[in-house]
Design a protein around this motif. Structure first.
Motif, PDB file in Angstrom:
ATOM      1  N   ARG A 125       5.104  62.525 127.462  1.00 33.52           N
ATOM      2  CA  ARG A 125       3.872  62.793 128.213  1.00 33.52           C
ATOM      3  C   ARG A 125       4.120  62.425 129.669  1.00 33.52           C
ATOM      4  O   ARG A 125       5.040  61.671 130.000  1.00 33.52           O
ATOM      5  N   PHE A 126       3.298  62.944 130.539  1.00 31.05           N
ATOM      6  CA  PHE A 126       3.397  62.611 131.951  1.00 31.05           C
ATOM      7  C   PHE A 126       2.669  61.309 132.244  1.00 31.05           C
ATOM      8  O   PHE A 126       1.614  61.020 131.668  1.00 31.05           O
ATOM      9  N   VAL A 127       3.245  60.513 133.138  1.00 32.47           N
ATOM     10  CA  VAL A 127       2.604  59.290 133.632  1.00 32.47           C
ATOM     11  C   VAL A 127       2.684  59.289 135.155  1.00 32.47           C
ATOM     12  O   VAL A 127       3.584  59.886 135.753  1.00 32.47           O
ATOM     13  N   ALA A 128       1.734  58.614 135.757  1.00 32.96           N
ATOM     14  CA  ALA A 128       1.751  58.426 137.211  1.00 32.96           C
ATOM     15  C   ALA A 128       2.507  57.147 137.514  1.00 32.96           C
ATOM     16  O   ALA A 128       2.270  56.108 136.888  1.00 32.96           O
ATOM     17  N   VAL A 129       3.408  57.184 138.477  1.00 27.54           N
ATOM     18  CA  VAL A 129       4.258  56.035 138.784  1.00 27.54           C
ATOM     19  C   VAL A 129       4.100  55.670 140.258  1.00 27.54           C
ATOM     20  O   VAL A 129       4.216  56.532 141.143  1.00 27.54           O
ATOM     21  N   VAL A 130       3.832  54.386 140.504  1.00 24.97           N
ATOM     22  CA  VAL A 130       3.681  53.871 141.870  1.00 24.97           C
ATOM     23  C   VAL A 130       4.390  52.527 141.948  1.00 24.97           C
ATOM     24  O   VAL A 130       4.679  51.901 140.938  1.00 24.97           O
ATOM     25  N   ARG A 131       4.643  52.088 143.156  1.00 25.78           N
ATOM     26  CA  ARG A 131       5.199  50.746 143.284  1.00 25.78           C
ATOM     27  C   ARG A 131       4.077  49.720 143.103  1.00 25.78           C
ATOM     28  O   ARG A 131       2.890  50.048 143.185  1.00 25.78           O
ATOM     29  N   ASP A 132       4.462  48.486 142.831  1.00 23.82           N
ATOM     30  CA  ASP A 132       3.491  47.471 142.408  1.00 23.82           C
ATOM     31  C   ASP A 132       2.412  47.181 143.446  1.00 23.82           C
ATOM     32  O   ASP A 132       1.309  46.750 143.098  1.00 23.82           O
TER      33      ASP A 132
END
Length: 310
Positions: free
Chosen positions: A166-173
């Motif tokens: 599945r797709f996930v959104a990824v960002v830095r902390d």
């Protein structure tokens, strides 16, 4: 009767020296063997076996053929027998796998370790998958391929499901989305890295946002997952990538389940049917399947909200 059957018949006749003996050897009736002898005489232009009293004696041509036919028949029978059991510890072979970025980083080490323990003489060559063209599988330049089955896939190809993703959104902390409830509106309002091998940003994520009257603010478009994650790691950008396929690539980043109605998708293994019965290829397929099945899915840090509303 096929040419191979004619050779078998000729070998039996020359070995037994009689029609009745050759018929018993091949489990045929004497009349069927007599007809086969007539065909052999016509094919060779020689009587082959000539009556002498109550028996048959070989002609000079038959004596010459007897020395050659036996080894030919043995080789033909050996070639048509099932292949010997695969001896992995003796196997010397190179396989080419075509995958998108992320596969080697996530599954490559475990696959190599499995193969080294079972077949140390086997070598792998990974090549990048830049499109969905089935040509490399057809022409034999690629042995196996991973990907999502699409309409452009050759209809004759064999497939086997490896895992769901599945797709996930990824960002830095330190990104704003890493704190608080993630909504479709907050997700869309952030600055995004779009991923497109063809250079077009629109895709299923944009379609899902459009149904809510939203659109992404796309700051940059790249061709692959690794590039998108590198930019998200270095800047306050959102990269939306497949969860399992990018597990190790996302290390040190915050992953968030999308607040959008997107269906999971299946990553499959693809190969050409001519390799279906190849024992070594079948073993490799099993290794890839086992490694992908054993690899646990990483869990997004946030669960999606009950509603996809803004």
């Amino acid at each position: 009767m096929s040419d191979l059957n004619l050779l078998l018949t000729l070998d039996a006749l020359l070995t037994e020296g009689s029609v009745a003996g050759a018929a018993r050897r091949l489990r045929l009736s004497p009349s069927a063997m007599s007809r086969s002898l007539a065909r052999l005489r016509e094919a060779t232009g020689d009587p082959l076996l000539v009556r002498a009293g109550r028996g048959l004696v070989p002609s000079p041509r038959a004596l010459e053929l007897r020395e050659r036919i036996g080894p030919l028949v043995q080789e033909a029978q050996a070639a048509l027998r099932p292949a010997d059991a695969l001896k992995l510890d003796k196997l010397e072979r190179e396989f080419t796998l075509r995958t998108r970025e992320g596969f080697v980083e996530n599954f490559g080490a475990a696959l190599l370790a499995r193969m080294a323990s079972e077949a140390p003489g086997v070598r792998l060559r990974f090549v990048p998958k830049s499109d969905r063209d089935s040509g490399p599988l057809r022409d034999g330049s690629v042995d196996l391929e991973t990907g999502v089955i699409g309409s452009t896939m050759g209809p004759e190809l064999r497939t086997q499901a490896l895992f769901r993703d599945r797709f996930v959104a990824v960002v830095r902390d330190d990104h704003a989305l890493a704190r608080g409830r993630l909504t479709a509106k907050r997700y869309a309002a952030g600055r995004h890295v779009a991923i497109s091998r063809r250079g077009t940003a629109a895709g299923p994520i944009d379609d899902a946002l459009s149904t809510l009257g939203l659109s992404r603010d796309i700051a940059v478009t790249v061709a692959g997952f690794a590039e998108a994650l590198a930019l998200a790691r270095g800047m306050a950008l959102i990269a939306t990538v497949p969860e399992r396929h990018t597990g190790h690539l996302r290390a040190g980043l915050t992953s968030l389940a999308l607040p959008l109605a997107l269906e999971p998708f299946t990553v499959s293994l693809l190969w050409h049917p001519r390799m279906e019965g190849d024992a070594a290829h079948r073993w490799l397929r099993g290794c890839v399947r086992d490694v992908c099945t054993a690899q646990p899915a990483s869990v997004a840090h946030r669960a999606p909200s009950a509603s996809s509303s803004r």
